[in-house]
Design an enzyme around this catalytic site. Structure first.
Site, PDB file in Angstrom:
ATOM      1  N   HIS A 178      51.100  26.679  28.104  1.00 15.86           N
ATOM      2  CA  HIS A 178      49.906  26.114  28.408  1.00 15.86           C
ATOM      3  C   HIS A 178      49.607  25.042  27.588  1.00 15.86           C
ATOM      4  CE1 HIS A 178      45.645  25.905  29.014  1.00 15.86           C
ATOM      5  NE2 HIS A 178      45.191  26.389  28.167  1.00 15.86           N
TER       6      HIS A 178
ATOM      7  N   VAL B  33      45.864  30.492  17.198  1.00 15.03           N
ATOM      8  CA  VAL B  33      46.795  30.705  15.967  1.00 15.03           C
ATOM      9  C   VAL B  33      47.918  29.787  16.404  1.00 15.03           C
ATOM     10  CG1 VAL B  33      46.023  33.023  15.774  1.00 15.03           C
ATOM     11  CG2 VAL B  33      48.207  32.605  17.187  1.00 15.03           C
TER      12      VAL B  33
ATOM     13  N   ASP C 164      43.271  24.839  34.351  1.00 12.08           N
ATOM     14  CA  ASP C 164      43.539  25.860  33.945  1.00 12.08           C
ATOM     15  C   ASP C 164      42.092  26.525  33.407  1.00 12.08           C
ATOM     16  OD1 ASP C 164      45.304  28.292  33.627  1.00 12.08           O
ATOM     17  OD2 ASP C 164      44.507  28.090  31.610  1.00 12.08           O
TER      18      ASP C 164
ATOM     19  N   GLN D  97      53.793  37.227  27.819  1.00 12.28           N
ATOM     20  CA  GLN D  97      54.761  36.256  28.101  1.00 12.28           C
ATOM     21  C   GLN D  97      55.862  36.434  27.204  1.00 12.28           C
ATOM     22  OE1 GLN D  97      54.775  34.136  30.925  1.00 12.28           O
ATOM     23  NE2 GLN D  97      52.700  34.994  31.681  1.00 12.28           N
TER      24      GLN D  97
ATOM     25  N   GLU E  11      30.159  48.457  45.237  1.00  8.33           N
ATOM     26  CA  GLU E  11      30.108  47.417  46.076  1.00  8.33           C
ATOM     27  C   GLU E  11      30.209  46.024  45.601  1.00  8.33           C
ATOM     28  OE1 GLU E  11      29.676  47.810  49.324  1.00  8.33           O
ATOM     29  OE2 GLU E  11      29.591  49.975  49.223  1.00  8.33           O
TER      30      GLU E  11
ATOM     31  N   SER F  79      34.978  43.173  58.813  1.00  9.83           N
ATOM     32  CA  SER F  79      34.289  43.142  59.805  1.00  9.83           C
ATOM     33  C   SER F  79      33.441  41.952  60.191  1.00  9.83           C
ATOM     34  CB  SER F  79      33.470  44.362  59.841  1.00  9.83           C
ATOM     35  OG  SER F  79      32.171  44.019  58.977  1.00  9.83           O
TER      36      SER F  79
ATOM     37  N   GLU G 207      35.320  46.894  44.846  1.00  4.51           N
ATOM     38  CA  GLU G 207      35.953  46.495  45.875  1.00  4.51           C
ATOM     39  C   GLU G 207      36.349  44.802  45.819  1.00  4.51           C
ATOM     40  OE1 GLU G 207      33.826  47.313  49.591  1.00  4.51           O
ATOM     41  OE2 GLU G 207      33.225  49.490  49.061  1.00  4.51           O
TER      42      GLU G 207
ATOM     43  N   GLU H 284      39.373  29.385  34.763  1.00  6.01           N
ATOM     44  CA  GLU H 284      38.972  30.316  33.996  1.00  6.01           C
ATOM     45  C   GLU H 284      37.545  30.407  33.957  1.00  6.01           C
ATOM     46  OE1 GLU H 284      43.040  30.598  31.138  1.00  6.01           O
ATOM     47  OE2 GLU H 284      41.099  29.804  30.599  1.00  6.01           O
TER      48      GLU H 284
END
Length: 331
Positions: free
Chosen positions: A108, A85, A191, A28, A227, A252, A231, A195
Site C-alpha cells: 500500500h 507503525v 484505495d 498479508q 433487510e 425481482s 442480505e 474505503e
C-alpha cells in the site's frame, strides 16, 4: 483501456538468487511468505521480539529473525505492517540496513506517498498490492490460481524496478489472475477513497441508517437487521460475480424498479459533493495528517469511536441472530 499482465509477462528468475524479508506475519504477511516459499524463493520473516506470530511462521517452515536482522540479511524487503507503525519500524530497524541495490517493497502506498517514509535514492522502491485478503491470496495460490494485483514503481535505482515488481507479483500468484500497473499516488488515493466513501465508511453508514429508520418506525430490530445488513452479502456476491447488470438480472422486477427509481434519491447531488470533498481531503494530505496525529496522540478519538460503534443496537441484534445461524458455527 488498462493492460493486464500475466505469467508470461513476468520473469521469476529475477528473484531466484535473492533473499526476501517479509516484515510482519499477519493476513498479508503469511500469504506472501508462504507463496514465495512455494515458488522457490528464499524467504525470511522479520518479527519483533515476543511476537505471537513467531510460532506460526516457524511451524510453517519459515526462518524467523528480528526485523533488523531480517532487513540486513535480505536483498528484498517487503513491509507488511499496519500503516501507523511502518514509519517507526522503518526508521529504527530497516533504514540502517538499506544498502545500495536493495529493493524496498510495500503493499500500500500510504507511507511513501504521504512522505512518512523517505527511502534513500540507491534502492528500488516498488509496490505489489493484492486486491484481496491474505487468506484468499494463499488459498487461491494453493489451488493453482491467484488474486489480481496492482503493481507500481516509485523509485527505479537499478533500472529493473518494474521487472522486479512484476516478478514479485508472479511469486505470490498474482500474474495467474492478472496484474495491473498503477502509481503510488493513484493506488493510495483511490484505495482510501474507496474505503471511506463506499466499502467501509459509506456502506457502514448506509446499513446503520437503514436499520435505525426501520426500528424507529416500529419494525422488529431482527427484521431490520436481515433487510439492511444480512442480505448485503447476497447482493454483493452477485455484483462481484457479474457487475451491477448481473445483480439486477438476478433480483425481482420489484426490487430492480425500486433500485432504479429510489436509489438516486439516496445518493443525491449533496452526497456527491461530499464525496468530492472527501477526495480533496485525501489528495491534499489532510486525512493522512489527521490519521498520523491521531495515532501519535494515543488514538483517543479513534478509541472512543470504536467503543461507541460497538455499542450500537445493530451489534447486539446481530450477535444474537448470528448465534442461531448454523452455517456460521463451524467458522
Amino acid at each position: 483501456m488498462a493492460r493486464m499482465y500475466y505469467d508470461a509477462d513476468a520473469n521469476l528468475d529475477l528473484l531466484a538468487d535473492k533473499t526476501v524479508a517479509i516484515i510482519g506475519y499477519g493476513s498479508q504477511g503469511h500469504a506472501h511468505a508462504l507463496n514465495l516459499k512455494d515458488s522457490g524463493i528464499n524467504v525470511v520473516v522479520g518479527l519483533y521480539p515476543g511476537s505471537k506470530s513467531r510460532q506460526k511462521a516457524e511451524d510453517a517452515g519459515l526462518k524467523v529473525m528480528n526485523v533488523a536482522d531480517a532487513a540486513s540479511a535480505a536483498d528484498w524487503i517487503m513491509i507488511l505492517l499496519p500503516d501507523e507503525v511502518q514509519k517507526a519500524v522503518y526508521q529504527e530497524d530497516i533504514e540502517p540496513n538499506l544498502r545500495e541495490g536493495k529493493v524496498l517493497s510495500f503493499a500500500h502506498g500510504f507511507n511513501i506517498h504521504f512522505g512518512q517514509i523517505v527511502p534513500p535514492e540507491t534502492v528500488d522502491v516498488i509496490m505489489v498490492a493484492p486486491k484481496g485478503p491474505g487468506h484468499l491470496v494463499r488459498r487461491t495460490y494453493e489451488q493453482g490460481e491467484g488474486v489480481p494485483c496492482l503493481f507500481a514503481v516509485y523509485q527505479d535505482a537499478s533500472g529493473q524496478a518494474r521487472d522486479r515488481a512484476m516478478a514479485y507479483a508472479k511469486g505470490i500468484g498474482g500474474t495467474r489472475a492478472g496484474i495491473l500497473e498503477t502509481s503510488f499516488r493513484e493506488e493510495t488515493e483511490t484505495d482510501l477513497f474507496g474505503e471511506q466513501v463506499v466499502l467501509c465508511g459509506g456502506l457502514s453508514a448506509l446499513i446503520k441508517s437503514g436499520f435505525e429508520t426501520l426500528v424507529a418506525a416500529g419494525y422488529q430490530p431482527e427484521l431490520a437487521y436481515f433487510e439492511c445488513l444480512h442480505e448485503v452479502k447476497l447482493i454483493v456476491d452477485l455484483i462481484v460475480e457479474g457487475g451491477l447488470a448481473k445483480m439486477r438480472d438476478s433480483i425481482s422486477n420489484t426490487a430492480e424498479y425500486g433500485d432504479l427509481t429510489r436509489g438516486p434519491r439516496i445518493v443525491t447531488d449533496e452526497t456527491r459533493a461530499e464525496m468530492k470533498q472527501i477526495l480533496r481531503e485525501i489528495q491534499s494530505g489532510q486525512f493522512a495528517r489527521e490519521f498520523v496525529l491521531e495515532n501519535q496522540s494515543g488514538k483517543p478519538g479513534f478509541t472512543a469511536m470504536r467503543r461507541q460503534e460497538a455499542e450500537h443496537p445493530i451489534e447486539e441484534v446481530g450477535k444474537d441472530l448470528r448465534a442461531m445461524f448454523s452455517w456460521l458455527k463451524d467458522k
